[in-house]
Structure formats: structure tokens, C-alpha cells
Design an enzyme around this catalytic site. Structure first.
Site, PDB file in Angstrom:
ATOM      1  N   ASP A  45      -0.210   5.016   0.990  1.00  0.00           N
ATOM      2  CA  ASP A  45      -0.475   5.889   2.125  1.00  0.00           C
ATOM      3  C   ASP A  45      -0.394   5.104   3.423  1.00  0.00           C
ATOM      4  O   ASP A  45      -1.085   4.105   3.611  1.00  0.00           O
ATOM      5  CB  ASP A  45      -1.865   6.529   1.998  1.00  0.00           C
ATOM      6  N   ASP A  85       0.860  -1.167   0.000  1.00  0.00           N
ATOM      7  CA  ASP A  85       0.000   0.000   0.000  1.00  0.00           C
ATOM      8  C   ASP A  85       0.908   1.233   0.000  1.00  0.00           C
ATOM      9  O   ASP A  85       2.097   1.132   0.308  1.00  0.00           O
ATOM     10  CB  ASP A  85      -0.884  -0.015   1.252  1.00  0.00           C
TER      11      ASP A  85
END
Length: 305
Positions: free
Chosen positions: A70, A68
Site C-alpha cells: 500500500d 511495501d
């Protein structure tokens, strides 16, 4: 001896000395060690991954790691919150349930819960407006009642927020960033383009390699040249180095042969035993060091004079 790559990709700490007890904590290694195929060092307290019999018997094998962005590679949720609040301000978004005459503003505490509860920007706003009433705004003077009008409002807010978020990211820390490496320019460029990406590399305020100066480190020419290009005093810079040779460039504020820049050391396994007495700070890596920490460090040095 590149001076700034350690900000983005912390260097793993040196192996635990044999006469010292192993650390009780075994943290996840920084990303750079995952991608470095030649790195095989493992701390004494870390155990290898245990695979169950059923898993090892499977025909499946790990062929890709998916990260991922963020919160994993980039801790950016507070920037998203700022961009949302700027959008609410820009369009004068006010919910009927609010007693404040000011536009909607999501607090850090509320947003922490919201972003862990609902993924995606549009679903966040749609949920919030359903819970707190559809707002008035410069888009619609009265709260929208039709589904297409509500969708239009969400789209406009999200599009504006996204552009605002990009501008916030591009503005960076408000600090000038430079890379000064003794290596050849072609090799450093290749490294940086792959590590931080072409866009970030091109947005550096200054980049100097060994090809750009006549004298190599420990001669201070490369740092003096960088300060000149940046238009700042050497004492307002902070150099990040990994070896005593780099430290020698900035040993003293007053030395005629020094660049006049304080130096922070983030050592590697091969430089861990060098004498860094004159560094203003020494870290095994910078993974837990924030910009505010470095700013406070520089201020404390000035106050101690």
C-alpha cells in the site's frame, strides 16, 4: 506493442539527446527497470550509488529487495478509508463525542494523519475509540465496557471492512480493460501472469493475441474484435500504444481502414524518434497519468469535434 501493460508498468523515457541539457531531476526508476536485467541505460544527471568505505568493507551484500504494498506498489489508502467508513455505516457506529447523528465517517484529511500515525486497522480503531469514546452500534446497543466486548467489536468491524475492501478492489475502475498484443498468445500470457498476477489477468474483460486474428497490426482487426467482444463503440475506447505501427491502426476516426479509436502514445527508447503527430497525447511514460486525465482527454476530443 501490447496496449495496456504500460498502465501498470511505465516504460522508462528515452535517453537524453546529446544536444540537449540533462534533466535536473533524477527520479527513482519504475519497477520494471529494476527487474529487467538487460536494462543498463542511466540518464546523464543520475549518479551511481555511492558506497562508503565502511559499507564496502562489510561482508554483507544486497540479495533481496522488499517492497511495501500500500502506497508503494498500490496507492490504496483512500480505498481503505472508504471500506472503514462503509463498515461504520453498516454497523451504525456512533461515538459519544460526535455531535452528528450520522455514523462515524473518517475524512480524507483525518485519515491521512491517522494512517501515518498508527499502522494496522485494529490499532487505528482501538486508538480512535479510546480517544473519542467507545461507540454504540448494531453489535452493542450500549458502548462496550469489558475488554472482551471491545475486542469483539473491533474484530467484527475489521473483518467486515476487509471483505468490503476486497470487493472495492475487484470492482476496479468501472472501466473495461483489454490487452491486445501482436505477439503470440503463450508469450503474452507468460508476461502478464508474471507482471500483474494470475487473478488480475483472469479478470481482464478481453484478451487478444496475434494468434486470435487473421491480420496483424497495422490492420485494425485486433482492436475491432476487442471492441466487439467488449460491446462498445471504438470511439469510446482509448488505445495505449508505443509505436507508429500501433498508431496507424487508429489514425483517423473516419478512415475506413482505421479502428476508429483515439490513441495515446507512451514511447520507448527505440520508438522515441517516430512520428506521433496524429496521436491524441504523447507521454514518455504513464507514471503520473491518472484515469481522470485520460477521461478528460477523451471528453476534450469529443468537445472539439
Amino acid at each position: 506493442m501490447a496496449s495496456s501493460a504500460v498502465f501498470l508498468f511505465p516504460i522508462p523515457p528515452p535517453p537524453t539527446p546529446s544536444n540537449s541539457p540533462p534533466s535536473l531531476l533524477c527520479s527513482v526508476p519504475p519497477l520494471v527497470t529494476i527487474f529487467n536485467k538487460t536494462h543498463t541505460t542511466r540518464t546523464a544527471s543520475c549518479r551511481p550509488l555511492l558506497v562508503s568505505a565502511s559499507a564496502s568493507a562489510s561482508s554483507h551484500s544486497l540479495q533481496a529487495l522488499i517492497f511495501d504494498c500500500d502506497g508503494v506498489i498500490l496507492e490504496s489508502e483512500h480505498l481503505h478509508r472508504q471500506a472503514y467508513n462503509d463498515a461504520f455505516q453498516h454497523f451504525s457506529v456512533r461515538c459519544p463525542s460526535s455531535s452528528s447523528p450520522l455514523p462515524l465517517n473518517w475524512s480524507p484529511e483525518f485519515y491521512d494523519e491517522l494512517q501515518n500515525f498508527i499502522g494496522g486497522g485494529k490499532p487505528k480503531m482501538r486508538w480512535y475509540f479510546k480517544e473519542n469514546g467507545w461507540p454504540t452500534s448494531t453489535v452493542f446497543n450500549t458502548p462496550p465496557e469489558k475488554d472482551e466486548d471491545r475486542a469483539k467489536l473491533i474484530d467484527i468491524l475489521q473483518d467486515w471492512k476487509t471483505e468490503r475492501y476486497k470487493k472495492i478492489l475487484k470492482s476496479g475502475t468501472g472501466k473495461l480493460l483489454a490487452v491486445c498484443s501482436a505477439a503470440t498468445k503463450s508469450s503474452v500470457i507468460l508476461c502478464l501472469e508474471n507482471l500483474i498476477g494470475m487473478e488480475r489477468f483472469q479478470n481482464l474483460d478481453c484478451f487478444l493475441a496475434g494468434d486470435d486474428v487473421k491480420e496483424k497490426k497495422p490492420d485494425p482487426m485486433i482492436y475491432l474484435t476487442a471492441a466487439t467482444k467488449l460491446g462498445v463503440s471504438g470511439k469510446d475506447c482509448l488505445v495505449i500504444e508505443d509505436s507508429v505501427i500501433g498508431l496507424q491502426v487508429c489514425l483517423s476516426y473516419e478512415a475506413a481502414t482505421g479502428a476508429g479509436m483515439p490513441c495515446v502514445i507512451s514511447y520507448t527508447a527505440s520508438t522515441a524518434n517516430q512520428d506521433f503527430t496524429d496521436a491524441v497525447a504523447i507521454y514518455p511514460d504513464l507514471s503520473n497519468v491518472r484515469l481522470a486525465d485520460l477521461e478528460a482527454l477523451l471528453k476534450s476530443l469529443e468537445a472539439a469535434k
